[in-house]
Motif scaffolding. Sequence first.
Motif, PDB file in Angstrom:
ATOM      1  N   VAL A   1       0.945  -1.370   0.099  1.00  0.00           N
ATOM      2  CA  VAL A   1       0.373  -0.088  -0.256  1.00  0.00           C
ATOM      3  C   VAL A   1       0.748   1.088   0.212  1.00  0.00           C
ATOM      4  O   VAL A   1       0.678   2.645  -0.069  1.00  0.00           O
ATOM      5  CB  VAL A   1      -0.768  -0.486   1.508  1.00  0.00           C
ATOM      6  CG1 VAL A   1      -1.805   1.439   1.278  1.00  0.00           C
ATOM      7  CG2 VAL A   1      -1.895  -0.927   1.123  1.00  0.00           C
ATOM      8  N   VAL A   2       2.039   1.166   0.955  1.00  0.00           N
ATOM      9  CA  VAL A   2       2.700   2.268   0.613  1.00  0.00           C
ATOM     10  C   VAL A   2       3.207   2.350  -0.367  1.00  0.00           C
ATOM     11  O   VAL A   2       3.926   3.709  -0.787  1.00  0.00           O
ATOM     12  CB  VAL A   2       3.769   2.377   1.870  1.00  0.00           C
ATOM     13  CG1 VAL A   2       4.747   3.400   2.019  1.00  0.00           C
ATOM     14  CG2 VAL A   2       3.306   2.030   3.505  1.00  0.00           C
ATOM     15  N   TYR A   3       3.551   1.253  -1.000  1.00  0.00           N
ATOM     16  CA  TYR A   3       3.869   1.503  -2.440  1.00  0.00           C
ATOM     17  C   TYR A   3       3.304   2.036  -3.871  1.00  0.00           C
ATOM     18  O   TYR A   3       3.932   3.081  -3.875  1.00  0.00           O
ATOM     19  CB  TYR A   3       4.847   0.286  -3.082  1.00  0.00           C
ATOM     20  CG  TYR A   3       5.265   0.311  -4.568  1.00  0.00           C
ATOM     21  CD1 TYR A   3       6.569   0.913  -4.672  1.00  0.00           C
ATOM     22  CD2 TYR A   3       4.414  -0.324  -5.539  1.00  0.00           C
ATOM     23  CE1 TYR A   3       6.789   1.084  -6.635  1.00  0.00           C
ATOM     24  CE2 TYR A   3       4.462   0.414  -6.656  1.00  0.00           C
ATOM     25  CZ  TYR A   3       5.654   1.160  -7.445  1.00  0.00           C
ATOM     26  OH  TYR A   3       5.323   1.192  -8.790  1.00  0.00           O
ATOM     27  N   LEU A   4       1.665   2.116  -4.042  1.00  0.00           N
ATOM     28  CA  LEU A   4       1.333   2.824  -4.263  1.00  0.00           C
ATOM     29  C   LEU A   4       0.962   3.769  -4.099  1.00  0.00           C
ATOM     30  O   LEU A   4       0.417   4.778  -4.849  1.00  0.00           O
ATOM     31  CB  LEU A   4       0.199   1.693  -4.362  1.00  0.00           C
ATOM     32  CG  LEU A   4      -0.567   0.149  -4.685  1.00  0.00           C
ATOM     33  CD1 LEU A   4      -1.837  -0.597  -4.679  1.00  0.00           C
ATOM     34  CD2 LEU A   4       0.220   0.164  -6.424  1.00  0.00           C
ATOM     35  N   SER A   5       0.990   4.761  -2.960  1.00  0.00           N
ATOM     36  CA  SER A   5       1.378   5.983  -2.458  1.00  0.00           C
ATOM     37  C   SER A   5       2.141   6.425  -2.688  1.00  0.00           C
ATOM     38  O   SER A   5       2.215   7.763  -3.171  1.00  0.00           O
ATOM     39  CB  SER A   5       0.515   6.057  -1.444  1.00  0.00           C
ATOM     40  OG  SER A   5       0.747   5.203  -0.474  1.00  0.00           O
ATOM     41  N   THR A   6       3.486   5.925  -3.119  1.00  0.00           N
ATOM     42  CA  THR A   6       4.179   6.716  -3.127  1.00  0.00           C
ATOM     43  C   THR A   6       5.675   6.408  -4.123  1.00  0.00           C
ATOM     44  O   THR A   6       6.122   7.338  -4.532  1.00  0.00           O
ATOM     45  CB  THR A   6       5.792   6.524  -1.631  1.00  0.00           C
ATOM     46  OG1 THR A   6       5.398   5.393  -1.902  1.00  0.00           O
ATOM     47  CG2 THR A   6       5.189   7.112  -1.019  1.00  0.00           C
ATOM     48  N   ASN A   7       4.818   5.308  -4.790  1.00  0.00           N
ATOM     49  CA  ASN A   7       5.686   4.682  -6.300  1.00  0.00           C
ATOM     50  C   ASN A   7       6.913   4.692  -6.132  1.00  0.00           C
ATOM     51  O   ASN A   7       8.695   5.031  -7.139  1.00  0.00           O
ATOM     52  CB  ASN A   7       5.774   5.813  -7.064  1.00  0.00           C
ATOM     53  CG  ASN A   7       4.108   5.451  -7.479  1.00  0.00           C
ATOM     54  OD1 ASN A   7       3.535   4.510  -8.069  1.00  0.00           O
ATOM     55  ND2 ASN A   7       3.606   6.375  -8.547  1.00  0.00           N
TER      56      ASN A   7
END
Lengths: 252, 55
Positions: free
Chosen positions: A89-95
């Motif tokens: 989820v963190v990756y999807l929001s920060t890329n």
Amino acid sequence: MSIQTKPLNSSDAAVPSGPATSANSVVVDRLIYAFAGLAAILLAYNLYQIFMVLGDELQQGAIYRIIFFHVPAALTAFIGFFVAMVLSVVYLSTNNLKWDSLAAAINEVSLVFACVNIVTGSIWARIIWGIWWTWDYRLTSMLVCILIFFGYLLLRQSIDEPTQRARLSAALSIFGCVDIVIVWKSIEWFRTQHPGPVLSIRTGGGSMDPTMEAAIYRNLIPLLLIAISLVILRARQESTAREIDSLRRRLM
Amino acid sequence: MDARNFTFMFYGFLAAWLIVLVYIVTLARRSGRLRKELEDVKQLFEDKQAAPKAR
């Protein structure tokens, strides 16, 4: 942790790792040895307790001791899958690809512990149920969980483009966590072959001897330490793979 | 202690550690392969950077 967040886009970025990186690497190595050493000491103590202090279970005899690895392995896997889901989820929001790499490392190690859980359960079932396997809700949902995360690893191998790979992997990691909830709740929702909840955190107590339950939690700590050590090693590999990928792209 | 019961308990413990051990061996082999691959690519990169200067 040796995950490198610095993009290799300047002309000197591809120069072999400098002293700072080497120092980091030494610290990480020491951390891995410390975790593994602590895990070994705790495991030795736990094995002494499991074999020499705790007696046989009244109905199951010696075989019940498998629970001291079966349950902590499942809990280690579930904790890992959950943390990887959060990181996805963190990756999807920060890329930021470092979160994707860390989620991949955690999912892979968690999958190993999920396999430990299902194999030890199967060996226990051979004695207690007289069968290696049955299509019970708990067993089947755990098998589906393993297949989902095995698919996750295959998916990562099959996509070369890092951003697309990270986005699809994150989606599958989040989807896989839905199955974790089903695995966890299945013994409450469906009363079939697998024993119902026995841990006091779920039943409020009274289903299991407190000394036996304490041994389960005590064994969870070394398994978590081993899992963390493996994740650090695996994350370092992901970092190296990213570095190789980046250099290759610049060579083209 | 029931002997068969004890044997299967041993199999259970053995299987658990074998799975972890096999994974550790896989990790170690992969680390070695990646290290070598990184060195090769870095060498290629340095050769490529050195080539225009030599001319």
